[in-house]
Scaffold this motif. Structure first.
Motif, short mmCIF file in Angstrom:
data_model
loop_
_atom_site.label_atom_id
_atom_site.label_comp_id
_atom_site.label_asym_id
_atom_site.label_seq_id
_atom_site.Cartn_x
_atom_site.Cartn_y
_atom_site.Cartn_z
N SER A 82 0.87 -1.30 0.16
CA SER A 82 0.08 0.18 0.11
C SER A 82 1.10 1.26 0.26
O SER A 82 0.52 2.19 -0.68
CB SER A 82 -1.07 0.04 1.13
OG SER A 82 -1.62 -0.96 1.13
N ALA A 116 -4.10 -3.71 -3.44
CA ALA A 116 -2.98 -3.95 -2.44
C ALA A 116 -3.00 -5.33 -1.95
O ALA A 116 -1.89 -5.95 -1.82
CB ALA A 116 -2.91 -3.05 -1.41
N LEU A 129 -1.56 2.47 -6.83
CA LEU A 129 -2.74 2.46 -5.89
C LEU A 129 -3.23 3.85 -5.58
O LEU A 129 -4.37 4.19 -5.19
CB LEU A 129 -2.25 1.69 -4.60
CG LEU A 129 -1.63 0.29 -4.89
CD1 LEU A 129 -1.24 -0.22 -3.35
CD2 LEU A 129 -2.91 -0.59 -5.42
N ALA A 151 -7.41 -0.90 -2.00
CA ALA A 151 -7.42 -1.87 -0.74
C ALA A 151 -7.19 -3.19 -1.34
O ALA A 151 -6.49 -4.10 -1.02
CB ALA A 151 -8.29 -1.55 0.27
#
Length: 88
Positions: free
Chosen positions: A45, A63, A51, A60
């Motif tokens: 992340s 990740a 991202l 999310a």
């Protein structure tokens, strides 16, 4: 982020990953495996630039996917990403 326990309860490939990560790489120590899974997702992340361009939920999920790929690739050599960092 899905926890290792949530992945386990999801079933299918997610369950297989969680079991393998905890049992094979961490000799059944679920607490350590959970910590190392969290560290891997946090690392991804914080370091994968793509991202930043995604909405939070999509980021999310992505990740988690990338962390699972990272963990699975190292598992082929019987290594955990976070355990390897601890050895440095």
């Amino acid at each position: 982020m899905k926890t290792l326990t949530e992945l386990y309860h999801e079933g299918g490939e997610a369950k297989h990953f969680a079991e393998d990560f905890a049992h094979r790489l961490h000799t059944g120590d679920w607490a350590q495996a959970k910590d190392h899974w969290t560290l891997a997702v946090e690392h991804v992340s914080n370091t994968v630039a793509e991202l930043d361009t995604l909405p939070p939920r999509a980021a999310a999920r992505r990740a988690e996917e990338l962390a699972r790929t990272l963990c699975l690739s190292l598992a082929q050599a019987d290594r955990c990403w976070a355990c390897a960092l601890a050895l440095r």
